[in-house]
Scaffold this motif. Sequence first.
Motif, PDB file in Angstrom:
ATOM      1  N   TYR A 195       0.852  -1.073  -0.005  1.00  0.00           N
ATOM      2  CA  TYR A 195       0.021  -0.241  -0.121  1.00  0.00           C
ATOM      3  C   TYR A 195       0.867   1.375  -0.107  1.00  0.00           C
ATOM      4  N   PRO A 196       1.326   1.667  -1.267  1.00  0.00           N
ATOM      5  CA  PRO A 196       2.261   2.776  -1.281  1.00  0.00           C
ATOM      6  C   PRO A 196       1.661   4.137  -0.874  1.00  0.00           C
ATOM      7  N   GLY A 197       2.586   4.475   0.178  1.00  0.00           N
ATOM      8  CA  GLY A 197       2.152   5.915   0.745  1.00  0.00           C
ATOM      9  C   GLY A 197       1.400   5.903   2.253  1.00  0.00           C
ATOM     10  N   GLU A 198       1.081   4.431   2.467  1.00  0.00           N
ATOM     11  CA  GLU A 198       0.253   4.293   3.627  1.00  0.00           C
ATOM     12  C   GLU A 198       1.273   4.045   4.587  1.00  0.00           C
ATOM     13  N   ASP A 199       0.894   4.438   6.037  1.00  0.00           N
ATOM     14  CA  ASP A 199       1.712   4.305   7.191  1.00  0.00           C
ATOM     15  C   ASP A 199       0.955   3.164   8.115  1.00  0.00           C
ATOM     16  N   HIS A 200       1.814   2.878   9.062  1.00  0.00           N
ATOM     17  CA  HIS A 200       1.500   1.570  10.139  1.00  0.00           C
ATOM     18  C   HIS A 200       0.001   2.126  10.631  1.00  0.00           C
ATOM     19  N   GLY A 201      -0.903   1.074  10.698  1.00  0.00           N
ATOM     20  CA  GLY A 201      -2.250   1.271  11.496  1.00  0.00           C
ATOM     21  C   GLY A 201      -3.218   1.911  10.303  1.00  0.00           C
ATOM     22  N   PHE A 202      -2.990   1.774   9.081  1.00  0.00           N
ATOM     23  CA  PHE A 202      -3.947   2.448   8.033  1.00  0.00           C
ATOM     24  C   PHE A 202      -5.308   1.870   8.110  1.00  0.00           C
ATOM     25  N   ALA A 203      -5.414   0.661   8.623  1.00  0.00           N
ATOM     26  CA  ALA A 203      -6.429  -0.135   8.418  1.00  0.00           C
ATOM     27  C   ALA A 203      -7.396  -0.306   9.915  1.00  0.00           C
ATOM     28  N   ALA A 204      -6.919   0.583  10.791  1.00  0.00           N
ATOM     29  CA  ALA A 204      -7.766   0.829  11.968  1.00  0.00           C
ATOM     30  C   ALA A 204      -9.124   1.155  11.954  1.00  0.00           C
ATOM     31  N   GLU A 205      -9.952   0.734  12.635  1.00  0.00           N
ATOM     32  CA  GLU A 205     -11.293   1.028  12.487  1.00  0.00           C
ATOM     33  C   GLU A 205     -11.685   2.529  12.820  1.00  0.00           C
ATOM     34  N   MET A 206     -10.839   2.911  13.490  1.00  0.00           N
ATOM     35  CA  MET A 206     -11.206   4.428  13.840  1.00  0.00           C
ATOM     36  C   MET A 206     -10.064   5.211  14.267  1.00  0.00           C
ATOM     37  N   GLY A 207     -10.094   6.288  14.521  1.00  0.00           N
ATOM     38  CA  GLY A 207      -8.987   7.384  14.952  1.00  0.00           C
ATOM     39  C   GLY A 207      -8.056   7.950  13.888  1.00  0.00           C
ATOM     40  N   LYS A 208      -6.699   8.510  14.447  1.00  0.00           N
ATOM     41  CA  LYS A 208      -6.268   9.352  13.431  1.00  0.00           C
ATOM     42  C   LYS A 208      -5.354   8.436  12.222  1.00  0.00           C
ATOM     43  N   ARG A 209      -5.148   7.454  12.735  1.00  0.00           N
ATOM     44  CA  ARG A 209      -4.420   6.404  11.885  1.00  0.00           C
ATOM     45  C   ARG A 209      -5.180   5.887  10.575  1.00  0.00           C
ATOM     46  N   ARG A 210      -6.344   5.895  10.655  1.00  0.00           N
ATOM     47  CA  ARG A 210      -7.063   5.099   9.652  1.00  0.00           C
ATOM     48  C   ARG A 210      -6.898   5.989   8.103  1.00  0.00           C
ATOM     49  N   SER A 211      -6.605   5.271   7.160  1.00  0.00           N
ATOM     50  CA  SER A 211      -6.687   5.922   5.716  1.00  0.00           C
ATOM     51  C   SER A 211      -7.805   5.199   5.077  1.00  0.00           C
ATOM     52  N   GLU A 212      -8.782   5.931   4.860  1.00  0.00           N
ATOM     53  CA  GLU A 212     -10.123   5.155   4.453  1.00  0.00           C
ATOM     54  C   GLU A 212     -10.032   4.440   3.153  1.00  0.00           C
ATOM     55  N   THR A 213      -9.685   4.938   2.098  1.00  0.00           N
ATOM     56  CA  THR A 213      -9.711   4.053   0.866  1.00  0.00           C
ATOM     57  C   THR A 213      -8.788   2.712   0.939  1.00  0.00           C
ATOM     58  N   ALA A 214      -7.340   2.764   1.655  1.00  0.00           N
ATOM     59  CA  ALA A 214      -6.470   1.835   1.730  1.00  0.00           C
ATOM     60  C   ALA A 214      -7.170   0.952   2.809  1.00  0.00           C
ATOM     61  N   ALA A 215      -7.911   1.221   3.735  1.00  0.00           N
ATOM     62  CA  ALA A 215      -8.656   0.147   4.497  1.00  0.00           C
ATOM     63  C   ALA A 215      -9.676  -0.300   4.116  1.00  0.00           C
ATOM     64  N   ARG A 216     -10.425   0.155   3.317  1.00  0.00           N
ATOM     65  CA  ARG A 216     -11.544  -0.557   2.712  1.00  0.00           C
ATOM     66  C   ARG A 216     -10.941  -1.593   1.696  1.00  0.00           C
TER      67      ARG A 216
END
Length: 231
Positions: A195-216
């Motif tokens: 997942y280029p450009g994404e950081d640790h925790g990007f698929a967290a269900e909530m909070g600042k770490r979540r990256s919506e498109t990559a998580a989905r």
Amino acid sequence: MTMIDIDTLDGAAGFDAYLAQPGEVPRAAVIVIQEIFGVNEGIRRKCDALARAGYLALAPDLFWRIEPAVQLDPDIEPDLQRAFGLMNRFDQDRGVADIEATIRAARARVDGGKVGVVGYCLGGRLAYMTAARTDVDATVGYYGVGLDGLLDEKHAIANPFLLHMAGEDHLVAKDAQAAIHAGLDDHPRVTIHDYPGEDHGFAAEMGKRRSETAARLADQRTIDFFARHLG
């Protein structure tokens, strides 16, 4: 919130696990392995989503020997520091044994059917260890830390393993990511998604770490993977 008791492998003790059940007969079971923040709301939401997809989902409290029932918020600095402290005291080998005990309990609840594992962060590392050390039927790891140091166990991965790797993971350096690819790309049971450009925790269900498109995207790949390999 439904919590059940899981016996340790030796039967000498027990620990809690969060249980989410589907509305119908389960397709299979999935064990959800916590981050360093315990079985918090985010991990319980992961279980609930799997239950909506038809799976019996269990999230064992792996920190029970240190501090039972801990629930921490990664967006709160004192909680974050406390989580790192718990991780540093955590015995990962015993954690894998507790995951194996949970797999056995889950298998019994689905009448001997298939069991998968999905883990996040520390859980992503433990997922890899579980894939190599247990009879789990299919395993998914999200941004596991230190997998480059576990490549000597790759020969023992006998069933399908899916790894989601964050391209800009501040806890997994670029050379470590390269080593993971070099070690696992040709493994017949392993699939890696970057997942280029994404950081640790990007698929967290909530909070600042979540990256919506990559998580989905990652979560859909996980559901598709379990559908193929668990049913």
